[in-house]
Enzyme design. Structure first.
Site, PDB file in Angstrom:
ATOM      1  N   GLU A 197      18.175   6.393   7.734  1.00 60.25           N
ATOM      2  CA  GLU A 197      19.542   7.099   7.323  1.00 60.25           C
ATOM      3  C   GLU A 197      19.355   8.078   6.607  1.00 60.25           C
ATOM      4  OE1 GLU A 197      21.797   4.809   4.426  1.00 60.25           O
ATOM      5  OE2 GLU A 197      23.619   4.938   5.781  1.00 60.25           O
ATOM      6  N   CYS A 202      28.377   5.760   5.484  1.00 56.63           N
ATOM      7  CA  CYS A 202      27.746   4.804   6.034  1.00 56.63           C
ATOM      8  C   CYS A 202      27.809   4.615   7.660  1.00 56.63           C
ATOM      9  CB  CYS A 202      28.043   3.400   5.312  1.00 56.63           C
ATOM     10  SG  CYS A 202      29.844   3.062   5.320  1.00 56.63           S
TER      11      CYS A 202
HETATM   12  P1  NAP Z   1      22.819   3.083  -4.841  1.00 56.55           P
HETATM   13  O1  NAP Z   1      21.931   3.776  -5.807  1.00 56.55           O
HETATM   14  O2  NAP Z   1      22.530   1.674  -3.946  1.00 56.55           O
HETATM   15  O3  NAP Z   1      24.180   3.057  -5.538  1.00 56.55           O
HETATM   16  C1  NAP Z   1      25.400   2.447  -5.148  1.00 56.55           C
HETATM   17  C2  NAP Z   1      26.111   1.787  -6.386  1.00 56.55           C
HETATM   18  O4  NAP Z   1      25.042   0.706  -7.019  1.00 56.55           O
HETATM   19  C3  NAP Z   1      26.347   2.783  -7.479  1.00 56.55           C
HETATM   20  O5  NAP Z   1      27.391   2.330  -8.270  1.00 56.55           O
HETATM   21  C4  NAP Z   1      25.185   2.498  -8.462  1.00 56.55           C
HETATM   22  O6  NAP Z   1      25.025   3.281  -9.638  1.00 56.55           O
HETATM   23  C5  NAP Z   1      24.640   1.148  -8.387  1.00 56.55           C
HETATM   24  N1  NAP Z   1      23.304   0.726  -8.659  1.00 56.55           N
HETATM   25  C6  NAP Z   1      22.275   1.405  -8.583  1.00 56.55           C
HETATM   26  N2  NAP Z   1      21.293   0.703  -9.125  1.00 56.55           N
HETATM   27  C7  NAP Z   1      21.713  -0.562  -9.573  1.00 56.55           C
HETATM   28  C8  NAP Z   1      21.242  -1.688  -9.959  1.00 56.55           C
HETATM   29  N3  NAP Z   1      19.762  -1.748 -10.247  1.00 56.55           N
HETATM   30  N4  NAP Z   1      22.051  -2.549 -10.199  1.00 56.55           N
HETATM   31  C9  NAP Z   1      23.385  -2.853  -9.948  1.00 56.55           C
HETATM   32  N5  NAP Z   1      24.067  -1.550  -9.483  1.00 56.55           N
HETATM   33  C10 NAP Z   1      23.104  -0.272  -9.014  1.00 56.55           C
HETATM   34  O7  NAP Z   1      23.158   4.340  -3.622  1.00 56.55           O
HETATM   35  P2  NAP Z   1      23.115   5.822  -4.014  1.00 56.55           P
HETATM   36  O8  NAP Z   1      22.206   6.366  -5.011  1.00 56.55           O
HETATM   37  O9  NAP Z   1      24.648   6.188  -4.336  1.00 56.55           O
HETATM   38  O10 NAP Z   1      22.655   6.371  -2.596  1.00 56.55           O
HETATM   39  C11 NAP Z   1      21.349   6.315  -2.114  1.00 56.55           C
HETATM   40  C12 NAP Z   1      21.449   5.947  -0.629  1.00 56.55           C
HETATM   41  O11 NAP Z   1      22.255   4.881  -0.338  1.00 56.55           O
HETATM   42  C13 NAP Z   1      22.064   6.987   0.100  1.00 56.55           C
HETATM   43  O12 NAP Z   1      21.066   8.032   0.475  1.00 56.55           O
HETATM   44  C14 NAP Z   1      22.120   6.044   1.346  1.00 56.55           C
HETATM   45  O13 NAP Z   1      21.291   6.046   2.226  1.00 56.55           O
HETATM   46  C15 NAP Z   1      22.931   4.816   0.941  1.00 56.55           C
HETATM   47  N6  NAP Z   1      24.291   4.715   0.604  1.00 56.55           N
HETATM   48  C16 NAP Z   1      25.022   4.131   1.567  1.00 56.55           C
HETATM   49  C17 NAP Z   1      26.202   3.827   1.415  1.00 56.55           C
HETATM   50  C18 NAP Z   1      27.177   3.113   2.353  1.00 56.55           C
HETATM   51  O14 NAP Z   1      28.381   3.346   2.377  1.00 56.55           O
HETATM   52  N7  NAP Z   1      26.563   2.016   2.780  1.00 56.55           N
HETATM   53  C19 NAP Z   1      27.012   4.737   0.311  1.00 56.55           C
HETATM   54  C20 NAP Z   1      26.172   5.581  -0.430  1.00 56.55           C
HETATM   55  C21 NAP Z   1      24.873   5.358  -0.343  1.00 56.55           C
HETATM   56  P3  NAP Z   1      24.844   4.693  -9.938  1.00 56.55           P
HETATM   57  O15 NAP Z   1      25.516   5.433  -9.079  1.00 56.55           O
HETATM   58  O16 NAP Z   1      25.188   4.784 -11.381  1.00 56.55           O
HETATM   59  O17 NAP Z   1      23.494   4.777  -9.858  1.00 56.55           O
END
Ligand code: NAP
Ligand code: MG
Length: 482
Positions: A384, A287
Site C-alpha cells: 500500500e 484505504c
Molecule cells: P497509524 O499509525 O496506524 O495511525 C492510525 C491511528 O492510530 C492514529 O490515531 C494514530 O495516532 C494511532 N496510533 C498510532 N500508534 C498507536 C499505538 N501504538 N497505539 C494506539 N494507537 C496508535 O497510521 P498512520 O501513521 O496515520 O498512517 C500510516 C499508514 O497507515 C499509511 O501510510 C497507510 O498505509 C495506513 N493507513 C490506512 C488507513 C486506512 O484507512 N485503512 C488510514 C490511514 C493510514 P497518531 O496519529 O497520533 O500517531
C-alpha cells in the site's frame, strides 16, 4: 478560522473543554504550506482514564436511559448542525489534511449523512424470537457493549467519525475518540456540534494526542468494552494484541491494494473516470484507493494511453485552490511515497501530473504518477503506497484476472468492468474483498453499504446496519413457562 471550536488546545471530556492534565500541546500543521495552524492538546493516559470513566458514568446514567428513538432524534439533530456548518468543516479539514476543498466538503456532507442514516436506524435494530422446546419462549436482545474506544487515522477524519461514532451512539454506547495527530480538528468540531445538539455529557469524549501515548492508553484501558481502529497494519496488530489482554472485540480497518479489472468488452468511456479517480482521490491516501489496474491484453494500450492523457491533465496544488489533487498529509507521508517512487525498476512511467507553480515550497506535494508494464509481484503492485500512484498490469484472461486480483495480502475493495453478465457474477464470487463493484468503483461505498476487509485489510464490518450489529452484543433470553 475555527469559529466552530471554543478551543483547539483542549480535550473534550464529560461535555466540558479542558486542557490535558499535563498541559502539553502539539502543533497542527497545514500540509499545503508546512506552516503551523494551531496547537492542540497532547492528551495522555490520565486524560484517557478520565474520558473512560466519564463515559462509563454516562452509560450507566443519563445516556444509558435514552430510548432508541431518542438517540435517533439526537443523531438527526447533530446531522442537521453538521449540514449547517458544512462550509466551516470543509475549510477546517482542507487546511488540516490538505484535502482539496470540494473533497473536504464531500466528507462533511458524508458525516451528516451518517448521522441521518444512524439516526433513522437507531430504533430499527431489534432482536428475534426463536421457536424452541414446548413451554419455552425464547428471544434475543441486542445490547450496546458499553464504553467503546475509537482510534482513527488522518485520511478521512469526518467520514470515519461518522461511520464509527454514528453507529456506536445509535446503539447506545458511550464513546472515547482518539483522533490522529496529523488531523484532529474536525473531530473536536464534531464534539462541539454534538454538544450543541444536546448530547449528554460523557456520551462522547475526544482526547487528541499521540498514538503511542493517548492511543496506546485507550487500547489497553480495562474500562473499554470494544475497540474500533482504522489505520496501518502495524498498529492494527498492536491494537488486537492489546484487546486480547482484556478480551474485548475489535474492528480493524487496515487499508488495501484494491484492483480494478478491465476486460476486453468493458465500456472504457464509463470506466475511465473511475479508473483514475479511485487512485488519485485524496491524493491516493485512501484505504480503498484502487492502486492496481488490471487490463486484458487486447485493450491494454488503449487503457494506458487514455489513463495517461487524464494523468497529464491533473494539477496538484494547495487545498484551498481546490484542484484535482492536494498535498499529502505531511512531509513524513511525502517521504514514504517518494521511497516507493525510487523503487520503480522495470516499470514505464506512462504519465505524470503537474505541481502548480504557486504551490508553497513547504507543502507536501507529490505529482500523481501512472506506471505501466507492471508485474503482479512488483513492490508497487503489492504494498500500500498511500499516495497518488497507480500501476497498470496486463492480464490474459479471467483466471489470470482472479489470481492477480487476489494475489496480495489485502482484500478491501475490488471492481470489474465487463458487459458479460455471467462473468460479472463469477468475478463477484471469486474476488476476495469486502466490497465488489461491477461496472463502477465506489471508493469506500455509500454510508448504507457494509464495508471492511479480508486478510491484512482487517476484520469486522463498518457502515450500514452491519456496523450496528458490531456495536451490539446479543443476549438470549429463554423463559420456561410451561
Ligand atoms: P497509524 O499509525 O496506524 O495511525 C492510525 C491511528 O492510530 C492514529 O490515531 C494514530 O495516532 C494511532 N496510533 C498510532 N500508534 C498507536 C499505538 N501504538 N497505539 C494506539 N494507537 C496508535 O497510521 P498512520 O501513521 O496515520 O498512517 C500510516 C499508514 O497507515 C499509511 O501510510 C497507510 O498505509 C495506513 N493507513 C490506512 C488507513 C486506512 O484507512 N485503512 C488510514 C490511514 C493510514 P497518531 O496519529 O497520533 O500517531
Ligand atoms: Mg494538520
Amino acid at each position: 478560522m475555527f469559529d466552530l471550536l471554543p478551543r483547539t488546545d483542549h480535550c473534550f471530556i464529560n461535555g466540558v473543554w479542558g486542557p490535558s492534565e499535563n498541559g502539553d500541546v502539539l502543533a497542527s500543521l497545514n500540509p499545503s504550506t508546512g506552516e503551523t495552524l494551531c496547537d492542540f492538546a497532547r492528551g495522555g493516559a490520565s486524560d484517557i482514564d478520565r474520558a473512560v470513566s466519564t463515559a462509563r458514568t454516562a452509560f450507566d446514567g443519563d445516556w444509558g436511559k435514552y430510548t432508541a428513538a431518542e438517540r435517533g432524534r439526537l443523531l438527526a439533530r447533530i446531522g442537521q448542525l453538521v449540514i449547517e456548518n458544512v462550509d466551516h468543516l470543509a475549510r477546517m479539514e482542507a487546511l488540516d489534511v490538505g484535502k482539496p476543498l470540494t473533497q473536504a466538503r464531500a466528507d462533511a456532507v458524508a458525516l451528516a449523512r451518517y448521522m441521518e442514516f444512524y439516526g433513522g436506524a437507531a430504533d430499527k435494530l431489534h432482536g428475534e424470537t426463536i421457536p424452541y422446546l414446548d413451554g419455552y419462549t425464547v428471544y434475543t436482545l441486542r445490547e450496546p457493549h458499553g464504553v467503546t474506544g475509537h482510534i482513527i487515522p488522518w485520511n478521512y477524519p469526518m467520514q470515519i467519525i461518522g461511520r464509527s461514532i454514528g453507529a456506536a451512539l445509535a446503539t447506545g454506547n458511550a464513546c472515547v475518540l482518539k483522533p490522529a495527530e496529523e488531523a484532529c480538528l474536525t473531530a473536536l468540531a464534531f464534539a462541539e456540534l454534538a454538544h450543541q445538539a444536546g448530547l449528554p455529557p460523557g456520551a462522547l469524549n475526544v482526547v487528541p494526542g499521540l498514538g503511542e501515548e493517548a492511543g496506546a492508553a485507550l487500547s489497553v484501558h480495562q474500562g473499554i468494552d470494544h475497540i474500533s481502529f482504522t489505520g496501518s497494519v502495524a498498529v492494527g496488530k498492536l491494537i488486537q494484541k492489546a484487546a486480547a489482554d482484556h478480551v474485548v472485540p475489535v474492528t480493524l480497518e487496515l487499508g488495501g491494494k484494491s484492483p480494478q479489472v478491465v476486460f476486453d468488452d468493458a465500456d472504457l468511456d464509463a470506466a475511465l473516470p473511475f479508473l483514475v479517480n479511485a487512485g488519485i482521490q485524496n491524493a491516493g491516501q485512501t484505504c480503498s484507493a484502487s492502486s492496481r489496474i488490471l487490463v486484458q491484453a487486447s485493450r491494454y494500450d488503449e487503457v494506458v494511453s487514455a489513463m495517461a492523457k487524464r494523468y497529464g491533465a491533473l494539477r496538484t496544488g494547495p487545498a484551498l485552490d481546490d484542484l484535482e489533487v492536494g498535498p499529502l498529509v505531511s512531509a513524513t507521508q511525502k517521504s514514504l511515497v517518494e521511497r516507493f517512487l525510487s523503487q520503480t525498476d522495470g516499470l514505464d512511467i506512462a504519465a505524470t501530473g503537474s505541481i502548480v507553480e504557486n504551490a508553497p515550497k513547504g507543502g507536501a506535494y507529490v505529482a500523481p504518477t501512472l506506471f505501466a508494464g507492471c508485474t503482479p509481484d512488483h513492490v508497487l503492485a503489492q504494498d500500500e503506497i498511500f499516495g497518488p500512484v497507480q500501476v497498470v498490469i496486463p492480464i490474459e484472461d479471467e483466471a489470470d484476472a482472479i489470481q492477480i486480483a487476489n494475489g496480495t495480502d489485502y482484500g478491501l475493495v475490488a471492481s470489474c468492468w465487463t458487459k458479460d453478465g455471467a462473468r460479472q457474477m463469477r468475478m463477484a464470487k471469486a474476488l476476495r474483498a469486502g466490497q465488489v463493484f461491477l461496472n463502477n468503483y465506489g471508493a469506500g461505498g455509500g454510508v448504507e453499504l457494509p464495508f471492511g476487509g479480508r486478510g491484512l485489510s482487517g476484520h469486522g464490518r463498518e457502515k450500514g446496519f452491519e456496523a450496528m450489529y458490531g456495536f451490539t452484543v446479543v443476549k438470549t433470553v429463554a423463559a420456561l413457562h410451561g
